[in-house]
Design an enzyme around this catalytic site. Structure first.
Site, PDB file in Angstrom:
ATOM      1  N   TYR A 131       0.845  -1.192   0.000  1.00 46.37           N
ATOM      2  CA  TYR A 131       0.000   0.000   0.000  1.00 46.37           C
ATOM      3  C   TYR A 131       0.880   1.242   0.000  1.00 46.37           C
ATOM      4  O   TYR A 131       1.263   1.782   1.039  1.00 46.37           O
ATOM      5  CB  TYR A 131      -0.916   0.016   1.224  1.00 46.37           C
ATOM      6  CG  TYR A 131      -1.837  -1.187   1.327  1.00 46.37           C
ATOM      7  CD1 TYR A 131      -2.162  -1.965   0.217  1.00 46.37           C
ATOM      8  CD2 TYR A 131      -2.392  -1.550   2.555  1.00 46.37           C
ATOM      9  CE1 TYR A 131      -2.995  -3.065   0.321  1.00 46.37           C
ATOM     10  CE2 TYR A 131      -3.244  -2.639   2.664  1.00 46.37           C
ATOM     11  CZ  TYR A 131      -3.533  -3.398   1.546  1.00 46.37           C
ATOM     12  OH  TYR A 131      -4.364  -4.489   1.650  1.00 46.37           O
ATOM     13  N   HIS A 164       0.049 -12.340   1.485  1.00 46.40           N
ATOM     14  CA  HIS A 164      -0.706 -11.379   0.688  1.00 46.40           C
ATOM     15  C   HIS A 164      -0.816 -11.816  -0.775  1.00 46.40           C
ATOM     16  O   HIS A 164       0.184 -11.894  -1.490  1.00 46.40           O
ATOM     17  CB  HIS A 164       0.003 -10.021   0.759  1.00 46.40           C
ATOM     18  CG  HIS A 164      -0.843  -8.864   0.320  1.00 46.40           C
ATOM     19  ND1 HIS A 164      -0.380  -7.571   0.280  1.00 46.40           N
ATOM     20  CD2 HIS A 164      -2.142  -8.788  -0.094  1.00 46.40           C
ATOM     21  CE1 HIS A 164      -1.333  -6.763  -0.124  1.00 46.40           C
ATOM     22  NE2 HIS A 164      -2.403  -7.489  -0.370  1.00 46.40           N
TER      23      HIS A 164
END
Length: 306
Positions: free
Chosen positions: A53, A121
């Site tokens: 992110y 992830h």
């Protein structure tokens, strides 16, 4: 079911910190930190971030907020599986050494020496490596007391179900596959997690924004919504309006009706968005709403209702 459902328990709300990593557009640094501080002070039960992110920016801003407030009664999670930096796009890195190195960098950015949850992830194209290397590395870190829980976060309920069957996970994060609009995870992931005692964090509950504001060309799975999906969203909105219920409140609270789901994770880029989402997730809703949605064929007959 009749009457009003009680407001969900306080720790059922999680703050997703992807937006403050400038993932969808620039966010003022002060506003970003204030957003996280607001979530902490308002009682969010989970803060979730990841190196991907904003090339570590989300983690750094969360770390600034933690330094400003001190740790409180919430869980903190981040993710591993992708190397960032050097001005290049994130690169897959699911080997054991890569997992440890990635986590060390995340903890420096966050300014912590322990994490509550670490997710593998998006290992969609790296399942074997995730099972044989990434998860075992995290289990070792769990045994060492560096992390408290091992998880995995994906957009596909089918692939996440496969990972649950093959690996020792404490929790999972499923994005967009168990929402008021569509519930494919009801068929595979959620029953499996109930049987195995695995907690489920439901993210993407607005389906990329469609359930926040259903309209032509609204985002759905990060692309313009198809006409048939938009029509379904508008039917849901119509029934919510009939019960004087904000569509976003129904979207936020729906996943919590399933016994496997412990947390709804919602991203925010401003303190006002955090406050509004918390108000919506705590708003008492009439039980008849869910019954009418089911009667209209908009919810699977087997779907547990809030």
């Amino acid at each position: 079911m009749t009457g009003d459902t009680p407001a969900p328990r306080r720790n059922a709300f999680g703050l997703g910190c992807a937006p403050i990593g400038d993932l969808y557009g620039p966010v003022d640094p002060g506003t970003a930190v204030a957003t996280v501080v607001t979530g902490i002070e308002a009682g969010a039960g989970l803060l979730d971030t990841a190196p991907k992110y904003g090339d570590g920016l989300s983690e750094r801003r969360v770390g600034q907020a933690l330094a400003a407030t001190g740790r409180r009664t919430f869980r903190l999670s981040t993710k591993v599986g992708w190397l960032i930096g050097e001005g290049r796009p994130p690169r897959p890195a699911f080997g054991g050494d890569d997992i440890r190195r990635s986590l060390e960098c995340s903890m420096r950015r966050l300014g912590v020496d322990q994490l509550d949850i670490v997710h593998v992830h998006d290992p969609d194209d790296h399942m074997d490596e995730a099972v044989t290397q990434a998860v075992p590395a995290l289990i070792s870190l769990r045994d060492e007391g560096v992390i408290r829980a091992v998880g995995a976060g994906m957009n596909s309920s089918g692939l996440l179900s496969e990972l649950v069957r093959r690996a020792d996970l404490d929790c999972v994060l499923i994005a967009g596959r168990y929402t008021l609009l569509e519930q494919p995870a009801l068929e595979d992931l959620l029953p499996l997690c109930v049987r195995r005692g695995i907690d489920v964090i439901a993210a993407g509950v607005y389906n990329s924004g469609l359930l926040a504001d259903p309209r032509p060309r609204a985002p759905y799975n990060y692309r313009p919504v198809p006409d048939d999906i938009l029509a379904r969203a508008l039917r849901i909105k119509e029934i919510c309006t009939r019960h004087a219920v904000p569509l976003r409140a129904a979207a936020l609270q729906f996943p919590l009706g399933h016994p496997a789901v412990t947390t709804v994770l919602v991203g925010a880029a401003t303190p006002a968005e955090v406050a509004e989402n918390l108000d919506l997730v705590r708003l008492p809703l009439p039980g008849r709403l869910w019954e009418d949605l089911r009667a209209a064929g908009l919810l699977d007959p087997l779907t547990p209702l809030p």
